[in-house]
Scaffold this motif. Structure first.
Motif, PDB file in Angstrom:
ATOM      1  N   UNK A 190       0.728  -1.321   0.051  1.00 51.16           N
ATOM      2  CA  UNK A 190      -0.164   0.036  -0.176  1.00 51.16           C
ATOM      3  C   UNK A 190       0.672   1.230  -0.036  1.00 51.16           C
ATOM      4  N   UNK A 191       1.774   1.324   0.720  1.00 53.04           N
ATOM      5  CA  UNK A 191       3.030   2.346   0.737  1.00 53.04           C
ATOM      6  C   UNK A 191       3.734   2.659  -0.700  1.00 53.04           C
ATOM      7  N   UNK A 192       3.779   1.504  -1.354  1.00 51.58           N
ATOM      8  CA  UNK A 192       4.391   1.648  -2.657  1.00 51.58           C
ATOM      9  C   UNK A 192       3.512   2.047  -3.672  1.00 51.58           C
ATOM     10  N   UNK A 193       2.186   2.032  -3.374  1.00 53.79           N
ATOM     11  CA  UNK A 193       1.195   2.640  -4.567  1.00 53.79           C
ATOM     12  C   UNK A 193       0.738   1.554  -5.223  1.00 53.79           C
ATOM     13  N   UNK A 194       0.764   0.120  -5.125  1.00 57.44           N
ATOM     14  CA  UNK A 194       0.462  -0.924  -5.997  1.00 57.44           C
ATOM     15  C   UNK A 194      -0.998  -0.838  -6.077  1.00 57.44           C
ATOM     16  N   UNK A 247      -3.180  -9.812  -7.486  1.00 60.58           N
ATOM     17  CA  UNK A 247      -1.839  -9.736  -7.177  1.00 60.58           C
ATOM     18  C   UNK A 247      -1.408  -9.785  -5.628  1.00 60.58           C
ATOM     19  N   UNK A 248      -0.114  -9.457  -5.372  1.00 58.72           N
ATOM     20  CA  UNK A 248       0.081  -9.569  -4.031  1.00 58.72           C
ATOM     21  C   UNK A 248      -0.414  -8.572  -3.232  1.00 58.72           C
ATOM     22  N   UNK A 297       0.551 -16.202  -0.986  1.00 60.59           N
ATOM     23  CA  UNK A 297       1.367 -15.363  -1.172  1.00 60.59           C
ATOM     24  C   UNK A 297       2.417 -15.738  -2.259  1.00 60.59           C
ATOM     25  N   UNK A 298       2.886 -16.945  -2.177  1.00 60.33           N
ATOM     26  CA  UNK A 298       3.577 -17.451  -3.326  1.00 60.33           C
ATOM     27  C   UNK A 298       3.227 -17.402  -4.735  1.00 60.33           C
ATOM     28  N   UNK A 299       1.827 -18.035  -4.896  1.00 57.88           N
ATOM     29  CA  UNK A 299       1.258 -18.035  -6.150  1.00 57.88           C
ATOM     30  C   UNK A 299       0.964 -16.428  -6.580  1.00 57.88           C
ATOM     31  N   UNK A 300       0.635 -15.644  -5.408  1.00 60.47           N
ATOM     32  CA  UNK A 300       0.454 -14.060  -5.940  1.00 60.47           C
ATOM     33  C   UNK A 300       1.759 -13.746  -6.551  1.00 60.47           C
ATOM     34  N   UNK A 301       2.634 -13.821  -5.712  1.00 63.37           N
ATOM     35  CA  UNK A 301       4.151 -13.100  -6.371  1.00 63.37           C
ATOM     36  C   UNK A 301       4.613 -13.797  -7.425  1.00 63.37           C
ATOM     37  N   UNK A 303       2.644 -15.051  -9.888  1.00 67.65           N
ATOM     38  CA  UNK A 303       1.902 -14.532 -10.908  1.00 67.65           C
ATOM     39  C   UNK A 303       2.514 -13.013 -11.339  1.00 67.65           C
ATOM     40  N   UNK A 304       2.682 -12.391 -10.314  1.00 66.42           N
ATOM     41  CA  UNK A 304       3.115 -10.957 -10.589  1.00 66.42           C
ATOM     42  C   UNK A 304       4.267 -11.039 -11.304  1.00 66.42           C
ATOM     43  N   UNK A 305       5.549 -11.777 -10.625  1.00 65.89           N
ATOM     44  CA  UNK A 305       6.714 -11.864 -11.561  1.00 65.89           C
ATOM     45  C   UNK A 305       6.631 -12.257 -12.933  1.00 65.89           C
ATOM     46  N   UNK A 306       5.589 -13.133 -13.129  1.00 66.38           N
ATOM     47  CA  UNK A 306       5.437 -13.652 -14.584  1.00 66.38           C
ATOM     48  C   UNK A 306       4.737 -12.512 -15.485  1.00 66.38           C
ATOM     49  N   UNK A 307       3.961 -11.877 -14.746  1.00 67.34           N
ATOM     50  CA  UNK A 307       3.302 -10.665 -15.521  1.00 67.34           C
ATOM     51  C   UNK A 307       4.252  -9.670 -15.658  1.00 67.34           C
ATOM     52  N   UNK A 308       5.028  -9.356 -14.876  1.00 65.42           N
ATOM     53  CA  UNK A 308       6.247  -8.493 -14.937  1.00 65.42           C
ATOM     54  C   UNK A 308       7.193  -8.837 -16.214  1.00 65.42           C
TER      55      UNK A 308
END
Length: 543
Positions: A190-194, A247-248, A297-301, A303-308
């Protein structure tokens, strides 16, 4: 107190900090205020649990660690100075001595500083829990190492109060580890503005929030019944939904909300809102949240890494496509410039060098007439010089036509190919057969393209293929125009990539006019090159 008085007081405090420490800006003061409010709320949440055991979820750790990870080293002291007095605000039972509060506060501050220091040193720049590598680093340090070390100090302090060491160590470790596993990543995201990435999915988020709220409500209702273990599984489908779609930040926020509510309900306290259950229930919920949080969290990260990676791949493909288009445009410009330069050089050879050689040949003829008959040696040398001049003139003439065929320009492709085949046959003493259909109204770009392809093919057949007989065909039908050059040379393995520029040049020329090139060859079987372009009458016209 009026709002204006509060605002003036905060403004005066900010100015005092800036005067005392010039490197502390006004926005740092605002960040400190936000941190103070969040840390106070976290400490208040922690005070809801009884003092007979360590809190099952130590929320202040998450707030402090998040602040230190987002702040430069030189400004850490500001947050530590603010955090220390806040720990004394929630009221404690009289049975808890002051030294215990001081010791636990120092333990928590040192733990947060050590974890943040290691994470900032190991991970260059600001740590981003957005890929598997940084996540593994974060889990190893913030979830396992520092909570484990801190638990030894906390258990020793509780041992001094009369509690058993290892049960106290276990409670302390699980409370700190679970907070850093679930709550700290959510605060960081939230602090990073995701959350800005989720704005296009606002309708889906609202639908998810309704379903997630209903599942939490059912969990709260069932947690006091005989189905309390099953109740914890009600939000799991919505956790999977959040992990795969949001995502995460979605997964960690949902897990944080579940952790906060479930710990309050299971941990026990005052009032009808709490359920006084056995300590085994608290341990079960802690372990359940830990085991469930890691894969979610592993799945979310993941998927986020794959999306990136896919995003970077698309950007790379876009840049490659742009560079390819730019290279193709440059190739077109280069070939156009090359043709212009060929034409200029051909005209120079024909109009300047050729004319000078003609004048030289005429001068030699006149000189031969002036020489006396008795000067036989001089006349023989003059004849030899005259013959050499004629050969040079012929070579210049042929070179001029190779660079720029005036026959092609004025009489068309068939006549241009006829002159090209005749020149190649005479120069290299080989047989070149031509069978060419007359093509009317052929655009100059297609005519020049096929002429250059034929020229390059004949040159390769003679130089590299050592051909003695070459057949050239120009065939026209209703939809296409075909140029076929076949030789009886030594051939080569067409499956092996070629380092020469001849084939590349032919391919590029045909691509510009929307044509194709097919090469067929094998060792000892000669080579056949077929260039095909669409018939001008069949080409699509704009509009």
């Amino acid at each position: 107190m009026p709002a204006s008085v509060i605002a003036n007081t905060l403004g005066d405090a900010a100015e005092h900090i800036e005067r005392s420490h010039p490197y502390v800006a006004v926005h740092d003061f605002r960040n400190l205020l936000v941190f103070a409010v969040a840390y106070l709320a976290a400490s208040g949440y922690a005070s809801l649990f009884p003092q007979t055991a360590a809190a099952p979820l130590w929320f202040p750790d998450s707030v402090l660690l998040c602040a230190l990870l987002l702040t430069p080293f030189r400004k850490w002291w500001l947050y530590l100075v603010v955090a220390l007095p806040i720990r004394f605000i929630p009221a404690l039972p009289s049975s808890v001595p002051n030294w215990f509060l001081f010791a636990t506060s120092a333990n928590d501050l040192l733990k947060a500083m050590f974890a943040a220091y290691l994470l900032r040193r190991i991970t260059p720049g600001s740590i981003r829990v957005s890929n598997l590598r940084t996540t593994a680093t974060y889990w190893g340090i913030a979830v396992f190492l520092t909570p484990m070390l801190s638990a030894f100090g906390g258990a020793a302090m509780r041992r001094a109060l009369g509690y058993a060491f290892w049960p106290a160590w276990n409670q302390w470790f699980l409370g700190d580890a679970l907070a850093n596993l679930v709550l700290t990543p959510a605060l960081l995201y939230w602090c990073w503005g995701c959350y800005r990435k989720l704005r296009p999915r606002i309708l889906e988020i609202l639908l998810w929030m309704v379903g997630f709220g209903v599942s939490l409500y059912l969990s709260i209702l069932l947690i006091h019944s005989n189905y309390s273990p099953i109740a914890l599984y009600a939000p799991v489908p919505f956790l999977i939904w959040a992990a795969t779609r949001f995502g995460p930040i979605g997964a960690s926020s949902a897990l944080s909300l579940i952790a906060l509510l479930s710990m309050v309900h299971v941990g026990g306290g005052q009032g009808s809102f709490f359920a006084n259950l056995a300590p085994q229930s608290v341990l079960f919920v802690q372990l359940f949240l830990a085991v469930m949080s890691v894969p979610v969290l592993f799945v979310a990260i993941l998927i986020e890494e794959r999306s990136a990676v896919e995003t970077r791949l698309r950007e790379t493909q876009k840049k490659l496509s742009e560079n390819y288009d730019r290279a193709r445009d440059l190739a077109v410009k280069f070939m156009n410039a090359q043709e212009d330069e060929r034409k200029r050089i051909a005209l120079e050879l024909h109009d300047d060098i050729g004319q000078r050689l003609s004048l030289l040949s005429n001068a030699l003829d006149a000189w031969e007439l002036e020489l006396p008959v008795r000067m036989t040696k001089e006349r023989a040398r003059l004849c030899s010089l005259k013959h050499s001049t004629e050969e040079v003139a012929t070579a210049v003439h042929d070179l001029s036509h190779q660079l720029h065929s005036s026959v092609l320009h004025h009489l068309g492709l068939a006549k241009g190919l006829q002159g090209l085949c005749r020149t190649m046959s005479q120069q290299h003493d080989i047989v070149v057969d031509l069978d060419a259909d007359e093509v009317a109204d052929l655009p100059s770009d297609i005519s020049l393209c096929l002429f250059r392809v034929a020229q390059e093919s004949l040159s390769n057949a003679v130089k590299h293929g050592r051909a003695k007989q070459i057949a050239v065909q120009l065939v026209q039908n209703a939809s296409s125009l075909r140029l076929i050059v076949k030789d009886d040379g030594i051939g080569f393995d067409s499956t092996t990539p070629s380092n020469g520029l001849g084939l590349v040049s032919m391919h590029e020329r045909l691509r510009i006019v929307e044509g194709t090139l097919t090469l067929t060859s094998s060792p000892g079987q000669g080579t056949m090159i077929e260039a095909v372009v669409r018939h001008p009458g069949s080409r699509s016209t704009p509009g």
